[in-house]
Every structure is written in C-alpha cells, then in structure tokens.
Design a protein around this motif. Sequence first.
Motif: not given
Length: 347
Positions: A192-206
Amino acid sequence: MQEQAGQHNQRFEFTGKGGEYFRIWIVNLLLSVLTLGIYSAWAKVRRLQYFHRNTHLAGASFDYHGAPVAILKGRLIGFGLLIAYNAAFQFSPILGLVVALLLALVMPVLLMRSLRFKLYNTSYRGLRFGFAGDNRGAYRAFLTYPMLAAMTLYLLVPLAHQRIKQYQFNNSRFGSTSFRFDAPVKYFYILYLSLLSVMVGSVLLSVSLVMMFGSGETGTAGFAAAFMVVGPFILLIMFVTILMAGSLFSAYMQNLVWGNTDLGTHRFFSYVSARRLLWIRVTNFIGVVLTLGLYMPFATIRMLRFKLESMGLTVSGDLSDFVSGQQQLATAAGEETAEMFDVDISF
C-alpha cells in the motif's frame, strides 16, 4: 520455483478461447437486455461454468454448480437494499442514516453467505469446496476492521485488507482440508505504501508542471492559463500512473495472497508479471475502444488466462491420492446440504 524432495509443481492451465466465449457473451447480453436483467442470473451461471470447466490443474478441471434462482434471489435482495438506501435519504437524512446503519449491520452476514455460496458451488474432480466462517468472524472482518481503518484516517487499511483475506482463506476448505493463509500484515503495508508513493509522485509532478509553466504569470488567472496549457499532459500523466500503479498493485497483491496460502501440505504459488499485466491491460483497452466494446470477451479471456497460468500448486506427494482421500472423507461424513440454501449477492 525450486522444488524440494517429494515435491513437484502443478501449474493451472486455462483452455478457454475468445471466439467460444464471445458466443456465450453476446447471447447472455442480448437475453439479459430483452428480459430486463432477469436472465443475468442464468447468464452468470453460463459464464462461470465456462470459466471453471476450462480451468485445469493436474489434468482435471473445475466445475460450477450455482443455481440461477439463488443468484437471482440474491440480486433482488441487493437491489432492494440499494433502493431502500437511496429512498431513505430522499425522504429524510436521519432516516437515511438509520437505513445505512442497518445495512452495515446486515452486510457482513450477506458477504459471509455469498462466500459460502461461491465455494460450495465450486468443485474439483467432483469434490466441492466449502466455507466454515461464522457470523462473529464476518462482523470482525467486514465491519470492525473497516470501521477502524476509517476512524484512523485509513492508516489501518492494509491491516483491514489482511484480516479480510485471513478470514476468507482460513475458513475455506476443500473436502475436509482447510486452507491456511499466513501472509504477514507488514507486506500489505509495504504494498500500500508503494502504491501511495507512486500516486503522490504523480501529483507532485503535475503540480510542478503547473508551477513551471505558470512561473511567469501572476494571480489566479495566470495559473489557470498555465493549467490550460499543461492540462492535457497532466491528464496523460494521471492516466498512465493509474494504469501502472493499478497493474503493480494487482500483480503483487495476487502474488502476495496466493504465495502465502496452503492447502494441507500443498502450497500455492503465483508469479504475475506486473509489466506483462500492464501490457495486457493497455492492449485490451485499445481493443475494446476500437471495436466499440465487442472485444470485451476476448479481453476477458486474455486476462483470465494470464492470471491463472501465472499460478500453480506445489504438491507434496501425490495430488490424486490427496483428492481421493478427501472424497472418501466427504462420502463418510455426508454433504452439508444447508449450504445449498445460501444466496449470492455479488454481480
């Protein structure tokens, strides 16, 4: 996977074909529409029988024995509860909360009975599976842990997920032999933390893209103009992220769950490739869009074959002897006919 002395691997095999399933799918769809959804229960039985009978392990296939009337009854219950929920909120918010509370209280029992229905109506080499879970365990798994997860701002979601799987598998059996699920909760948190990290990274990039293109502008209008420029790129980033994260999560979750499940002395294994799963999802999506949905049954067969054939069972001894022993025990004890009267509320 390395085999030890006295052990050998048996992989699942799926022999279903897209063309065969297309004929079942299109007939099911047409008859369900013509009967205003009533035939959907019979359609589900035809679909599951095709899937089960084309799934093989060690030279033998599975089968499905669900009664369409029981499935229809379960669906009527589900629709009735949904209508009551929506109607209550339309009439009064307080009444809606009361109905929601009643639904929360009855849902664990319905989910438990649905699990029992599915397993009892599944067989391998003529011997049925079973589910021995009780109401107390159902309330703990399907109500208590999800409530705790919500109360802790979803910090306990991985724990709740692990407990649900634990209840589901530890109460499942084949003949008289129980399954055993021993995946540690820490691996659910890692996933779950890996999934959250990917999603947060995508938001930060946007956000970074918007900030970069709007750095020369001032005020709300400037950032709105920047968003109009990079908006399509942000949507693309989010779409790709969801596809990648979903594929990673689905692949690793299957590997985690089945890789930590035993049936007596036999242990399951699963090696789903996230990269291959992503490729199948992307090409299936393109196929469905280009054919206006007609590729759907072919996409279903592709995905099901990939997931099933990534799994198997590490057998200790002779699997045929094990099944024969279970059949003798089942004959001596008699079948549990009470399970035949359960319902299936899933769609």
